[in-house]
Enzyme design. Structure first.
Site, PDB file in Angstrom:
ATOM      1  N   TYR A   1     -16.019   7.709  16.373  1.00 35.26           N
ATOM      2  CA  TYR A   1     -14.858   6.807  16.412  1.00 35.26           C
ATOM      3  C   TYR A   1     -14.927   5.892  17.628  1.00 35.26           C
ATOM      4  O   TYR A   1     -14.776   4.672  17.514  1.00 35.26           O
ATOM      5  CB  TYR A   1     -13.569   7.625  16.449  1.00 35.26           C
TER       6      TYR A   1
ATOM      7  N   SER B   1      -9.228   0.103  20.168  1.00 35.09           N
ATOM      8  CA  SER B   1      -8.710   1.357  20.706  1.00 35.09           C
ATOM      9  C   SER B   1      -8.994   1.449  22.195  1.00 35.09           C
ATOM     10  O   SER B   1     -10.100   1.124  22.644  1.00 35.09           O
ATOM     11  CB  SER B   1      -9.355   2.550  20.002  1.00 35.09           C
TER      12      SER B   1
END
Length: 240
Positions: free
Chosen positions: A153, A140
């Site tokens: 996350y 990400s």
């Protein structure tokens, strides 16, 4: 020459599965809960002339992953391309430190980081025996910015980046790389698609990044035999 794609039935995973099938790889579409979506991906690949099968696995459980890898090997052949795409998040405002509990950190670490480790170790023998074994981790762009759907996350995806580089050394000459998608409209944005598209089109290229854009980056890593230990950000320049 089998390609195994975790989370391969939906969104980015579906696009990657289809792209690898177009390269001529038999594709193992691995899913956890999305059985119908995985089968739809398999059907799309086979209708286009490719070869694919769906396999269920809990990628957070080592025994489940090893059993699935054995099933894939028996049905489609040794795994020479592994794409660790399965993942998830918890939407927690970054400023809400109390809501980011140990339980959430541990759950996301297992899902976003340890799952990749399980898959690599389950397929390591096949990857090492291949002429050009290749692993691509889907991370990400939030790792670079430090901004994402939650602190746990971002941290779990940062750990995946560390794992990518460690495995590039540990598995060599097997190649291990990662792609960092930015904002991509997938089912995570269900009900908020318009909001997401407004944010996505603020990228300097002036358009949103698609699942096909991410799949193209994965294909580049799979076919470029001199690249390992690298990260490619796929976000239209949004993080520049």
């Amino acid at each position: 020459m089998t390609a195994l794609v975790t989370g391969g039935g939906t969104g980015i995973g579906r696009a990657i599965s289809q792209a690898l099938a177009r390269l001529g790889h038999p594709v193992a579409v691995v899913y956890s809960r999305s059985a119908d979506d995985a089968q739809a991906t398999v059907d799309a690949i086979t209708t286009a002339g490719g070869e694919a099968r769906a396999f269920r696995a809990d990628v957070t459980d080592e025994a489940s992953v090893r059993a699935t890898a054995a099933d894939v090997r028996a049905a489609l052949g040794p795994v020479t391309v592994l794409v660790n795409n399965a993942g998830g998040t918890e939407h927690i405002p970054l400023t809400d430190l109390d809501a980011a509990t140990d339980e959430i950190f541990e759950r996301l670490f297992r899902l976003n980081t340890l799952s990749a480790w399980h898959c690599v170790t389950a397929c390591a023998e096949d990857l090492r025996a291949a002429d050009d074994g290749c692993v691509v981790n889907v991370g990400s762009a939030s790792v670079d910015s430090g901004r994402g759907s939650s602190v746990p996350y971002v941290v779990s995806k940062a750990a995946l980046s560390g794992l990518t580089r460690a495995l590039a050394n540990a598995l060599a000459p097997v190649r291990v790389n990662e792609v960092w998608p930015g904002l991509v409209i997938t089912r995570w944005w269900a009900g908020k698609e318009e909001q997401g598209r407004k944010l996505a089109t603020s990228a300097i290229v002036g358009r949103e990044t698609t699942v096909e854009d991410v799949a193209a980056a994965v294909v580049g890593f799979v076919t470029s035999r001199a690249i390992t230990g690298q990260t490619l950000t796929v976000d239209g320049g949004a993080t520049l």
